[in-house]
Scaffold this motif. Structure first.
Motif, PDB file in Angstrom:
ATOM      1  N   VAL A 114       0.829  -1.207   0.000  1.00  0.00           N
ATOM      2  CA  VAL A 114       0.000   0.000   0.000  1.00  0.00           C
ATOM      3  C   VAL A 114       0.864   1.257   0.000  1.00  0.00           C
ATOM      4  O   VAL A 114       0.426   2.318  -0.437  1.00  0.00           O
ATOM      5  CB  VAL A 114      -0.998   0.069   1.183  1.00  0.00           C
ATOM      6  N   TYR A 115       2.102   1.138   0.466  1.00  0.00           N
ATOM      7  CA  TYR A 115       2.973   2.313   0.464  1.00  0.00           C
ATOM      8  C   TYR A 115       3.595   2.536  -0.908  1.00  0.00           C
ATOM      9  O   TYR A 115       4.010   3.646  -1.240  1.00  0.00           O
ATOM     10  CB  TYR A 115       4.069   2.167   1.522  1.00  0.00           C
ATOM     11  N   PHE A 116       3.653   1.477  -1.709  1.00  0.00           N
ATOM     12  CA  PHE A 116       4.363   1.544  -2.983  1.00  0.00           C
ATOM     13  C   PHE A 116       3.956   2.713  -3.894  1.00  0.00           C
ATOM     14  O   PHE A 116       4.818   3.412  -4.430  1.00  0.00           O
ATOM     15  CB  PHE A 116       4.227   0.202  -3.716  1.00  0.00           C
ATOM     16  N   PRO A 117       2.628   2.979  -4.092  1.00  0.00           N
ATOM     17  CA  PRO A 117       2.262   4.087  -4.987  1.00  0.00           C
ATOM     18  C   PRO A 117       2.884   5.410  -4.563  1.00  0.00           C
ATOM     19  O   PRO A 117       3.132   6.279  -5.386  1.00  0.00           O
ATOM     20  CB  PRO A 117       0.739   4.152  -4.871  1.00  0.00           C
ATOM     21  N   ASN A 118       3.142   5.540  -3.264  1.00  0.00           N
ATOM     22  CA  ASN A 118       3.678   6.780  -2.731  1.00  0.00           C
ATOM     23  C   ASN A 118       5.060   7.121  -3.276  1.00  0.00           C
ATOM     24  O   ASN A 118       5.425   8.284  -3.397  1.00  0.00           O
ATOM     25  CB  ASN A 118       3.747   6.650  -1.208  1.00  0.00           C
ATOM     26  N   ILE A 119       5.850   6.092  -3.584  1.00  0.00           N
ATOM     27  CA  ILE A 119       7.202   6.386  -4.068  1.00  0.00           C
ATOM     28  C   ILE A 119       7.241   6.494  -5.591  1.00  0.00           C
ATOM     29  O   ILE A 119       8.261   6.845  -6.157  1.00  0.00           O
ATOM     30  CB  ILE A 119       8.223   5.329  -3.604  1.00  0.00           C
ATOM     31  N   MET A 120       6.120   6.222  -6.243  1.00  0.00           N
ATOM     32  CA  MET A 120       6.111   6.397  -7.693  1.00  0.00           C
ATOM     33  C   MET A 120       6.038   7.888  -8.015  1.00  0.00           C
ATOM     34  O   MET A 120       5.278   8.611  -7.391  1.00  0.00           O
ATOM     35  CB  MET A 120       4.915   5.667  -8.308  1.00  0.00           C
ATOM     36  N   PRO A 121       6.814   8.344  -8.991  1.00  0.00           N
ATOM     37  CA  PRO A 121       6.783   9.767  -9.341  1.00  0.00           C
ATOM     38  C   PRO A 121       5.385  10.176  -9.784  1.00  0.00           C
ATOM     39  O   PRO A 121       4.767   9.494 -10.606  1.00  0.00           O
ATOM     40  CB  PRO A 121       7.764   9.863 -10.517  1.00  0.00           C
TER      41      PRO A 121
ATOM     42  N   PRO C 271      12.975   4.344  -8.319  1.00  0.00           N
ATOM     43  CA  PRO C 271      12.320   4.305  -7.008  1.00  0.00           C
ATOM     44  C   PRO C 271      11.875   2.894  -6.633  1.00  0.00           C
ATOM     45  O   PRO C 271      11.938   2.520  -5.454  1.00  0.00           O
ATOM     46  CB  PRO C 271      11.107   5.233  -7.161  1.00  0.00           C
ATOM     47  N   THR C 272      11.453   2.126  -7.619  1.00  0.00           N
ATOM     48  CA  THR C 272      11.019   0.756  -7.317  1.00  0.00           C
ATOM     49  C   THR C 272      12.190  -0.084  -6.801  1.00  0.00           C
ATOM     50  O   THR C 272      12.047  -0.830  -5.832  1.00  0.00           O
ATOM     51  CB  THR C 272      10.426   0.097  -8.584  1.00  0.00           C
ATOM     52  N   VAL C 273      13.343   0.067  -7.435  1.00  0.00           N
ATOM     53  CA  VAL C 273      14.516  -0.694  -6.996  1.00  0.00           C
ATOM     54  C   VAL C 273      14.910  -0.290  -5.573  1.00  0.00           C
ATOM     55  O   VAL C 273      15.110  -1.142  -4.699  1.00  0.00           O
ATOM     56  CB  VAL C 273      15.690  -0.471  -7.977  1.00  0.00           C
TER      57      VAL C 273
END
Lengths: 297, 491, 293
Positions: A114-121, C271-273
């Motif tokens: 659930v946190y992942f979208p947050n780090i997407m630009p 960022p994914t990495v």
């Protein structure tokens, strides 16, 4: 030993050093935040050519903004954005936080996901979502809906849904980080409270209502005001999705400011609109700060 | 100097190491500048040995240098620079690719980094002239005799109210209807000789679009409704329906909005029917802009799209349509006649450019074959451009005349004939129409605002099958009148 | 059943270990599990989709009603990568990120140190100003800010981008809250040992603040990677163009949709990495950092 004799002087010296330590950061704040704000206020009273002020025009820029044909639409939309962001953006992270807390398997994975979208630009996600919401058969959401025998839907092209859908993409992006904060708060609730409640015969729903919700209430208030402030910053989503449309259904105040400044090259008009937005934000923040202070007292 | 002083003062207050870093960063460009100057000086010294008259040292930055992904175009452009340097050894050319966009332009000018010459959009002159952001080049053009060579209507577009001229047209354009021949063939819309039967009226567009959609599943027509380009294209439809004056010039500096006429409403009703009755549009007109329209056309997702002769590289080179599968016809006629909007894509000059620099840049246009002259180097420039187009699968077709002097037109025609890579029959009706009386300039007044208002109506009628067209056009008319009054004063 | 056995050790939340014996609670636990799995799909799908769609060519993308591409042809990806010179943009982004992250930690940290520990006379005024700037989005004055950057001749340079990260009220607040939690005795002891103001910061505060340093470092890295408006205005058209600046400039350049998607995909990879490697620290940090907010 000498220090004891003149504590006052020592105190002053320490103050000075402290200020010196803080000075570089304060200069940065002045340069990047405070001075531009003041400059903006000045520009809003002038007619401009490029970035140069030409003549003092008093409130003319404000008058132009308030009578702009798109201003009322943007102003009304702001309320709609705020409403939907309260309905969706405020409660969804809370629900996510509570739900993930109640799992024991894959908990770490859920937190991560659930946190992942947050780090997407954000720029990349806006482009991606614009293809998700494409009406017609090739839009990603319509492909999925089609597989389930539904649709195709118009998505953002239905003016009733444009703003809620934009808020959903914003929530998708940010809910994870807020949920993690709620989770940390929930985790710090003393187990004794739950046990005492159980002994008193409280069911699961009652425990949520009387223990979980009150314990995250404090942080939720902060999140609420941050949520409202972020609504006033909405710019790129309506701009890249539908250019503020359909027929101004999603145009935001910031988008209007961007248009004045960067499409029409009218710096003074852009400045006066952003001053108006700042005034609204200052009032909102003032109300918030007063409210929290009274609570503390 | 003053700037440097301020920056030094400010840096001084920051941490020493960081400010040191800052000054190296700033020192670097100065160093290269000096180096460049020395090179120029040496070049000049060499030149002076042969040339008798002393030429001023000039440096020009070229904003129309191709983007770094376009390797072929860069090779062609480097050829222009080489030729130019031979002819003008006193001038240093600095490639400085700048893609015009409204949100970067003003910051760039403000920072003094505006290229000496750059390409812009047809929408921009009025605004840029009013802001004092570009150079007045009337005197330079006058001295060269180019003023009279310029197509008078295009000259008007690039001039202010006092007749001062601020730009040079790169290409003239007239809008037409681009057609994807593959889709016409797939729908059986071909004549006995195998040529596609192209639409002549808007009703044809609707019927043929429907036939194509039924036969292939692809959309019949791309209609734009994302940004101002929507209103820009729509004005052609409105004219065809008889609303030939969307803005009335009152002659005293004020304007009257005329968007709610019966003819204009009929045109908008027609657009509405394209979506809700004929259903021949692409999935989401509200996501279509100038660029995506060419993608839809080029990839066979749509059969027809309003486009101009100077954009033929878009469906072909950029979006992969084979060069022989593009056809172009005139903007369809309606009950009110047939009209094609025309204009010019301009080059502008930095407001900080000196007359010497402007002249050097105008000389460069000669080498590119974009100037109203037919010198040896100019023709070579045209040929190099045409050759590159052939290599890239871009149709080489006659330009819309932005210059009207005969020697230039003849030279251009002979280059086009030499490199022609398309069947001219596929373009015949377009050229017939644009040579006739049906040409229409952009509406006067605050045109971009009018387009914005029309685009909003387009968005409404394309998303709501129950939209009240008359009421929406009335609203747009009122809005536009408000804008006209506040810009030019009330009647 | 193993699925429910683990609930017996559950330490937090509303459902306690003793609840799980009831069938109703078991069903509830299962439903929650399913909902969470659904949330995972929603969270991860867009990124997965952009990866899949990047393999399509433009015709396939605009015409086919499919999620999966016809074939997985890496040469297409590589073609776009090379055509747009993404290696260079990656390098530039790296330079921007390192500077931004360093500035974010140093300047916001020092300011928070002043507000939380040093508290010199009059610091409340400065604190108030900083708190107010938390409320007013910087985007409202981007025009005026850009004018200033020009005025001191720092246009087309990384320097304003780096320093802009040194003035972030949100991170100041994060630092401040953490610093306030550091035991005062340690600081007093250091002071008695004769440590200066800066020495205390470097020798005592920083080692004790590793968790918050990690949080701000990661926040600032992802924020710097995603930042585009100021970099776009300052760096566009120079050889310092970053990945996001390139992505933003597509809005004005007629570029085919698939190239834009591939560029978006390239923009998501780093960022994914980072996230895959540091996921534990990131999720823990994101929660603990703001927990006292």
């Amino acid at each position: 030993m000498k220090a004891a004799n003149k504590p006052k002087e020592k105190f002053r010296k320490r103050d000075l050093i402290s200020w010196l330590v803080m000075l570089p950061s304060l200069i940065l704040f002045a340069f990047f935040v405070w001075e531009p704000l003041l400059e903006n206020i000045r520009l809003s009273f002038y007619s401009t050519k490029m970035y140069e002020t030409v003549a003092f025009t008093g409130l003319k820029n404000y008058n132009l903004v308030l009578h702009d044909v798109d201003f009322m639409a943007a102003f009304k939309n702001t309320f709609s954005y705020t409403l939907w962001s309260l309905v969706i953006g405020f409660f969804v992270p809370m629900i996510i936080g509570v739900l993930i807390t109640e799992t024991v398997h894959l908990k770490g994975f859920f937190r991560m996901a659930v946190y992942f979208p947050n780090i997407m630009p954000s720029l990349a996600t806006i482009w991606i979502w614009s293809y998700f919401f494409l009406p017609g058969a090739t839009g990603v959401l319509n492909i999925i809906a089609g597989k389930m025998g539904m649709g195709p839907y118009e998505w953002l092209n239905d003016p009733r849904w444009t703003i809620p859908l934009i808020i959903i993409t914003l929530t998708w992006k940010s809910a994870g980080s807020t949920a993690l904060i709620y989770m940390a708060n929930i985790a710090s609730i003393s187990p004794d409270l739950y046990e005492a409640a159980t002994i008193d015969g409280a069911g699961i729903m009652q425990r949520i209502r009387h223990i979980t919700i009150p314990s995250i209430f404090g942080i939720a208030k902060t999140m609420l005001i941050l949520q409202i402030i972020s609504v006033f910053q909405i710019l790129y989503e309506p701009m890249i999705f539908k250019n503020g449309g359909p027929n101004n259904a999603s145009i935001s105040l910031m988008m209007l400011m961007y248009r004045y400044g960067y499409r029409d090259y009218n710096v003074g008009k852009a400045a006066s609109l952003s001053v108006l937005v700042c005034i609204i934000l200052v009032i909102l923040s003032g109300i918030y700060m007063r409210a929290t202070r009274e609570k503390e007292n | 100097m003053k700037k440097k002083l301020i920056s030094l003062l400010l840096c001084g207050t920051m941490i020493a190491a960081l400010s040191a870093c800052g000054s190296t960063e700033k020192a670097a460009p100065t160093e290269t500048e000096t180096v460049e100057e020395t090179t120029t000086a040496t070049d000049d010294a060499a030149a002076e040995e042969t040339a008798t008259e002393e030429l001023p040292e000039v440096t020009i930055t070229l904003g129309m240098y191709p983007e770094d992904t376009l390797v072929d175009d860069i090779a062609v452009f480097d050829g222009y620079i080489a030729t130019y340097q031979e002819l003008h050894p006193n001038v240093t050319c600095v490639p400085d690719y700048y893609k015009y966009s409204t949100d970067t332009f003003m910051p760039m000018v403000e920072s003094g980094n505006c290229p000496t010459i750059f390409e812009s959009w047809f929408t921009e002159p009025t605004k840029l002239i009013a802001q004092g952001a570009i150079a007045d080049i009337t005197d330079e053009l006058e001295a060269r005799g180019w003023l009279d060579a310029m197509n008078p209507s295009i000259k008007d577009l690039l001039s202010d109210s006092n007749g001062r001229v601020y730009g040079v047209p790169r290409d003239g354009y007239a809008l037409g209807l681009m057609c994807n021949v593959e889709l016409f063939e797939a729908a059986g819309l071909v004549d006995a000789d195998g040529y596609p039967t192209l639409p002549k009226t808007w009703d044809d567009v609707a019927e043929m679009g429907k036939a194509i959609k039924d036969a292939t599943g692809s959309a019949g027509l791309v209609l734009l409704a994302q940004d101002n380009a929507g209103g820009w294209h729509f004005s052609n439809i409105a004219w065809a329906f008889g609303a030939t004056q969307l803005t009335i010039d009152n002659g005293d500096g004020t304007f009257t909005s005329n968007l709610a006429s019966d003819e204009a409403i009929a045109a908008m009703e027609f657009v509405k029917s394209l979506k809700w009755d004929y259903d021949i549009l692409t999935a989401d007109p509200l996501s279509e802009n100038w660029g995506t329209g060419f993608t839809q056309l080029g990839t066979g997702n749509a059969a027809m799209y309003i486009g101009a002769n100077d954009a033929v590289a878009q469906p072909t080179q950029v979006n992969g349509l084979p060069v022989d599968k593009l056809a172009m016809t005139a903007i369809p006629a309606g009950p009110g006649g047939q009209y094609s909007l025309y204009g010019g894509t301009p080059y502008f000059f930095s407001k900080d450019a000196t007359p010497d620099e402007i002249n050097a840049a105008l000389d460069f246009l000669e080498v590119m074959g974009k100037a109203p002259v037919a010198t040896e180097s100019s023709v070579a420039g045209m040929r190099a451009g045409a050759e590159a187009n052939v290599a890239n699968g871009v149709p080489v077709i006659q330009g819309f005349p932005c210059w009207v002097n005969q020697d230039y037109l003849d030279a251009q025609a002979s280059v086009v004939n030499e490199f022609s890579n398309v069947d001219t029959k596929l373009f015949q009706s377009y050229f017939d129409a644009t040579a006739s009386k049906g040409l229409h300039l952009e509406e006067p007044g605050s045109t971009q605002d009018m387009y914005a208002e029309l685009t909003k109506v387009l968005q409404a009628v394309l998303t709501d099958s129950n939209a009240d067209v008359a009421a929406l056009m009335k609203q747009a008319n009122d809005n536009y009148q408000t804008i006209l009054d506040s810009t030019f004063g009330a009647e | 059943m193993w699925f429910f056995d683990k609930y017996n050790d559950k330490k937090d939340g509303v459902i306690r270990g003793y609840d799980i014996r009831a069938t109703k609670v078991k069903i509830l636990a299962l439903i929650i599990m399913l909902v969470c799995l659904l949330m995972v799909c929603v969270s991860l799908f867009p990124a997965l989709w952009v990866f899949l769609a990047s393999f399509k060519d433009i015709k396939e993308f605009t015409r086919n009603v499919t999620i999966f591409p016809e074939k997985y042809d890496w040469s297409r990806m590589l073609g776009t990568w090379n055509a747009f010179k993404f290696t260079k943009y990656y390098k530039n982004s790296l330079i921007a990120i390192l500077g931004c992250s360093a500035c974010a930690i140093i300047f916001n940290g020092l300011l928070a140190y002043g507000f939380a520990i040093l508290k010199p006379k009059g610091h409340k005024i400065a604190l108030g100003l900083v708190m107010w700037s938390l409320m007013i989005p910087g985007i409202t004055s981007i025009v005026a800010l850009f004018r200033n950057i020009n005025l001191i001749g720092l246009n087309q340079s990384f320097i304003p981008i780096w320093f802009s990260f040194g003035a972030n009220a949100f991170w100041v607040v994060l630092f401040k809250q953490y610093f306030e939690g550091i035991p005062k005795e340690l600081l007093e002891a250091a002071k008695l040992d004769g440590c200066g103001v800066l020495q205390i910061f470097i020798k005592i505060m920083l080692p004790l603040s590793k968790p918050i340093l990690v949080v701000v470092a990661i926040f600032s890295i992802t924020a710097a990677w995603s930042d585009f408006l100021l970099p776009y205005l300052v760096l566009n058209g120079t050889d310092k163009t970053t990945v996001m600046v390139k992505l933003f400039s597509f809005k004005d350049t007629p570029t085919d949709a698939v190239s834009v998607l591939r560029a978006a995909f390239f923009a998501i990879i780093p960022p994914t990495v980072i996230f895959a490697i540091f996921q534990r620290q990131i999720t823990d940090g994101a929660a603990s950092g703001a927990v006292k907010g």
